[in-house]
Design an enzyme around this catalytic site. Structure first.
Site, PDB file in Angstrom:
ATOM      1  N   SER A  21      59.832  36.225  20.968  1.00  5.55           N
ATOM      2  CA  SER A  21      61.067  36.331  20.183  1.00  5.55           C
ATOM      3  C   SER A  21      61.788  37.629  20.528  1.00  5.55           C
ATOM      4  O   SER A  21      61.247  38.720  20.328  1.00  5.55           O
ATOM      5  CB  SER A  21      60.750  36.299  18.688  1.00  5.55           C
TER       6      SER A  21
ATOM      7  N   ARG B 107      59.429  44.074  10.750  1.00 12.04           N
ATOM      8  CA  ARG B 107      59.423  44.566  12.135  1.00 12.04           C
ATOM      9  C   ARG B 107      59.663  46.074  12.210  1.00 12.04           C
ATOM     10  O   ARG B 107      60.285  46.577  13.135  1.00 12.04           O
ATOM     11  CB  ARG B 107      60.452  43.827  12.993  1.00 12.04           C
TER      12      ARG B 107
ATOM     13  N   GLU C   1      64.227  42.851  18.634  1.00 10.60           N
ATOM     14  CA  GLU C   1      62.996  43.503  18.221  1.00 10.60           C
ATOM     15  C   GLU C   1      62.258  44.065  19.424  1.00 10.60           C
ATOM     16  O   GLU C   1      61.335  44.852  19.277  1.00 10.60           O
ATOM     17  CB  GLU C   1      62.099  42.549  17.438  1.00 10.60           C
TER      18      GLU C   1
END
Length: 357
Positions: free
Chosen positions: A239, A170, A335
């Site tokens: 997410s 990420r 994230e």
């Protein structure tokens, strides 16, 4: 001069631009100016923003506006897809403004395989290298050969190789050394013609070894739809937290007290844990406060049930982080990218500034 004036009118579409429909959390935010560059000339005609807060926005599927006032927005609109091939590979060049899932479907339709595990990830193609998007054991970096990037300093488009992008989990050079130094205009992906299904990840391991790429993609889509709420119905960014990575010593300690803990070996003595599972263990699955909450079916997803304020999601995220740390001594980090009127912030500086510590 008339050409420049017309370009300015075209690019400055609005001086009070609502971003509520441009972020999948559906929180209210307004930008003073939004630019929609489509060409190199458009990019070269952008004003010098080096002393002014601004944010480069894709489809808004991984962005949280934490203030109701946003900074200047640049929303690249580079389109186009071209395909070439060698004896061993297909080479696909894609404009940054194209939709990621549409690209996955196009590739499958043209018998170009590799992206099927990354189906249904929301967002634009230009955002994919920034986050190094990944799912079900595959990452964007597996196929990226070049990122074309407009450099603000030189006013030219440069080609950055996949290796030079410093891809990590990420993360990439576009979130680090090149952050806000330019704009991604195009990505070039390379797909080997020899294809083998990547179905070792949980959920996909029930597929037959001889499953087709289309069957893998369909399974990925069904898995994502089963556990992730549709942003058009329940606003969310998928997410919210990254899966934490710990060393073997920490993992062994956790495994002793939590024998059923899900884990994914990463090599080099590191283990990836499931952030959603950790959140479940602290009892926050289905939790809600101030019109926002933890999704009832997937604890990794924070959802907006009716708040207009991105700050409510920040406060919830901090609460979740604190509860997980208290039980497991592990810090889970978002994230999702967080943007105030001063531009993008790390979650840590944002929460300290707003008194969530």
């Amino acid at each position: 001069n008339n050409i420049l004036i017309n370009l300015k009118i075209l690019m400055e579409l609005s001086r009070k631009f609502s971003l509520q429909n441009s972020n999948s959390f559906n929180v209210k935010a307004t930008s003073p100016i939004v630019y929609f560059p489509k060409t190199l000339t458009d990019l070269q005609n952008l004003p010098d923003l080096s002393q002014t807060p601004y944010y480069i926005l894709g489809d808004g599927s991984n962005t949280l506006f934490v203030d109701q006032q946003a900074p200047i927005i640049i929303k690249p609109d580079f389109k186009g897809i071209s395909i070439s091939e060698t004896n061993e590979s297909f080479i696909v060049s894609v404009g940054a403004g194209e939709n990621w899932h549409d690209l996955v479907c196009l590739c499958i339709g043209k018998s170009i395989f590799g992206l099927e595990n990354l189906a249904l990830i929301p967002g634009s193609v230009g955002a994919a290298p920034v986050q190094n998007i990944g799912a079900y054991g595959v990452e964007f970096s597996n196929f990226c050969s070049v990122v074309k990037w407009f450099d603000f300093a030189s006013q030219t488009i440069k080609s950055i190789s996949g290796n030079e992008c410093h891809f990590a989990y990420r993360n990439s050079i576009f979130k680090e050394a090149l952050h806000n130094q330019g704009i991604i205009t195009e990505v070039v992906l390379t797909f080997p013609k020899k294809w083998k299904a990547n179905i070792t990840y949980a959920g996909l391991d029930k597929l037959e070894q001889n499953s087709s790429p289309k069957q893998v993609m369909d399974k990925v889509v069904s898995l994502r739809q089963a556990k992730l709420p549709d942003p058009s119905k329940i606003p969310n960014a998928g997410s919210f937290f990254k899966n934490p990575i710990v060393d073997m010593k920490k993992f062994d300690s956790l495994k002793k007290s939590n024998p059923k803990i899900p884990f994914y070996p990463q090599g080099e003595g590191q283990v990836k844990l499931a952030a959603g599972w950790l959140i479940e263990q602290v009892g926050l699955k289905g939790y809600n406060q101030n019109g926002v909450g933890v999704h009832e079916h997937q604890a990794l997803v924070l959802v907006n049930y009716g708040s207009n304020h991105g700050s409510d999601i920040v406060a919830l995220a901090k609460f979740v982080q604190q509860q997980v740390f208290a039980m497991f001594d592990i810090i889970i980090s978002p994230e999702v990218r967080m943007v105030s009127k001063q531009g993008e912030h790390s979650f840590e500086e944002l929460t300290i500034k707003n008194g969530y510590e």
